[in-house]
Design a protein around this motif. Structure first.
Motif, PDB file in Angstrom:
ATOM      1  N   LEU A 244    -101.268 -27.450  -6.096  1.00 36.00           N
ATOM      2  CA  LEU A 244    -100.138 -28.365  -6.217  1.00 36.00           C
ATOM      3  C   LEU A 244    -100.499 -29.515  -7.144  1.00 36.00           C
ATOM      4  CD1 LEU A 244     -99.173 -28.645  -2.441  1.00 36.00           C
ATOM      5  CD2 LEU A 244     -98.188 -27.105  -4.152  1.00 36.00           C
ATOM      6  N   VAL A 245     -99.500 -30.165  -7.723  1.00 38.16           N
ATOM      7  CA  VAL A 245     -99.757 -31.382  -8.481  1.00 38.16           C
ATOM      8  C   VAL A 245     -99.905 -32.543  -7.509  1.00 38.16           C
ATOM      9  CG1 VAL A 245     -98.493 -30.546 -10.509  1.00 38.16           C
ATOM     10  CG2 VAL A 245     -97.308 -31.988  -8.818  1.00 38.16           C
ATOM     11  N   ALA A 246    -100.674 -33.536  -7.916  1.00 38.96           N
ATOM     12  CA  ALA A 246    -100.851 -34.762  -7.123  1.00 38.96           C
ATOM     13  C   ALA A 246    -100.333 -35.931  -7.942  1.00 38.96           C
ATOM     14  CB  ALA A 246    -102.322 -34.966  -6.770  1.00 38.96           C
ATOM     15  N   THR A 247     -99.313 -36.611  -7.418  1.00 37.82           N
ATOM     16  CA  THR A 247     -98.692 -37.708  -8.139  1.00 37.82           C
ATOM     17  C   THR A 247     -99.138 -39.056  -7.576  1.00 37.82           C
ATOM     18  OG1 THR A 247     -96.735 -37.838  -6.710  1.00 37.82           O
ATOM     19  CG2 THR A 247     -96.658 -36.280  -8.565  1.00 37.82           C
ATOM     20  N   GLY A 248     -98.837 -40.113  -8.333  1.00 38.43           N
ATOM     21  CA  GLY A 248     -99.076 -41.475  -7.887  1.00 38.43           C
ATOM     22  C   GLY A 248     -97.872 -42.334  -8.193  1.00 38.43           C
ATOM     23  N   SER A 249     -97.499 -43.188  -7.251  1.00 36.01           N
ATOM     24  CA  SER A 249     -96.258 -43.946  -7.391  1.00 36.01           C
ATOM     25  C   SER A 249     -96.322 -45.237  -6.591  1.00 36.01           C
ATOM     26  CB  SER A 249     -95.056 -43.120  -6.888  1.00 36.01           C
ATOM     27  OG  SER A 249     -95.052 -41.815  -7.413  1.00 36.01           O
ATOM     28  N   SER A 250     -95.472 -46.187  -6.976  1.00 35.61           N
ATOM     29  CA  SER A 250     -95.455 -47.479  -6.300  1.00 35.61           C
ATOM     30  C   SER A 250     -94.553 -47.512  -5.079  1.00 35.61           C
ATOM     31  CB  SER A 250     -94.985 -48.570  -7.273  1.00 35.61           C
ATOM     32  OG  SER A 250     -93.637 -48.340  -7.665  1.00 35.61           O
ATOM     33  N   ASP A 251     -93.498 -46.651  -5.059  1.00 38.70           N
ATOM     34  CA  ASP A 251     -92.442 -46.764  -4.048  1.00 38.70           C
ATOM     35  C   ASP A 251     -91.809 -48.148  -4.155  1.00 38.70           C
ATOM     36  OD1 ASP A 251     -90.758 -46.158  -1.973  1.00 38.70           O
ATOM     37  OD2 ASP A 251     -92.311 -45.935  -0.455  1.00 38.70           O
TER      38      ASP A 251
END
Length: 286
Positions: A244-251
């Motif tokens: 799977l891809v692993a994402t990063g985000s601030s929300d």
């Protein structure tokens, strides 16, 4: 820098779409995804404004879903990227979720009144005037404005959160059903902040593997402000194991979550390009 989880006033963010796009551009971001809760209504405007300032805006939505464990529905948030906005099944599902938000509001206000904190629906609407998706954060903002609580966090911790005295359950689809709908709409699904607040005991690696293998889950939001360093490392490892891809985000929610600054967690360019490529191959709308 790429941030794939942001909110505007079309749901429970405090920025208008122009304010959000402007803030993202000033922050030096190359791309964002607008992922308002259960609505894509702000995406076209965000994409048009993004083109004017050199900011790529990915079409997104954060869907309210659940995972059934025994007889208990545990909330799960699903980030869906690149869905066709003319898919009837997806649109119907999102409308059903939003309608459940609306219909529980009177009961929630009755419970708050019984706790000595009366609110009118107009008090809530003053904070959700642009929202296609009205929710508990707008009630929390109304409670703050009336002086009943000091912040959204206090409102949720004491009154609106699960197991709190003014909490009212509502309809959400099973996460597998939502994933199937996203896939049919030519989008890709990524689990949002899957292990916050000890949710790894519910959203277990085995369950995530089943969602990936049987329902086409595409990725995990590994880097999130509410994930510890150890949790992020474990989610990256799990994503690698499952392909799977692993994402990063601030929300990002603007003033609604003042510590979740734009770009505080980021998605690598190679992951972003993989998401866009998959959407395009499926015939979706990035």
């Amino acid at each position: 820098m790429i941030d794939l989880h942001t909110h505007s006033r079309f749901s429970d963010g405090t920025d208008t779409v122009p304010e959000l796009v402007g803030a993202a551009a000033r922050s030096g971001l190359e791309a964002i995804a607008l992922t308002d809760h259960d609505t894509m209504d702000g995406v076209d405007q965000a994409q048009a404004l993004g083109r004017d300032v050199g900011l790529d805006v990915l079409r997104g939505v954060e869907m309210s879903t659940h995972l059934l464990v025994g007889s208990t529905e545990h909330p799960v948030h699903l980030l869906a990227y690149g869905c066709r906005d003319d898919d009837d099944d997806l649109l119907a599902l999102l409308e059903r979720i939003r309608e459940a938000r609306r219909t529980r509001m009177p009961r929630m206000l009755d419970l708050l009144a019984g706790l000595g904190m009366p609110l009118e629906i107009s008090d809530v609407e003053a904070w959700s005037d642009q929202a296609s998706s009205t929710g508990r954060p707008h009630v929390a903002d109304a409670l703050v404005a009336k002086g009943y609580v000091a912040s959204r966090d206090e409102a949720f911790d004491k009154f609106l959160g699960e197991s709190c005295p003014a909490y009212v359950p509502r309809y959400t689809p099973d996460v597998a059903e939502a994933l199937d709908t996203v896939n049919r709409a030519c989008g890709v699904g990524v689990l949002a902040h899957p292990w916050i607040r000890d949710h790894e005991t519910v959203m277990t690696p085995r369950t995530i593997a089943e969602l990936a293998n049987e329902h086409g889950l595409f990725g995990l939001e590994a880097d999130h402000p509410d994930h510890t360093a150890e949790t992020r490392q474990a989610l990256h490892a799990l994503a690698d194991d499952l392909g799977l891809v692993a994402t990063g985000s601030s929300d990002y929610h603007g003033a609604g979550k003042p510590d979740n600054l734009l770009g505080i967690c980021q998605t690598p360019r190679v992951v972003y390009e993989a998401i866009r490529q998959e959407i395009e191959q499926r015939g979706g709308r990035p």
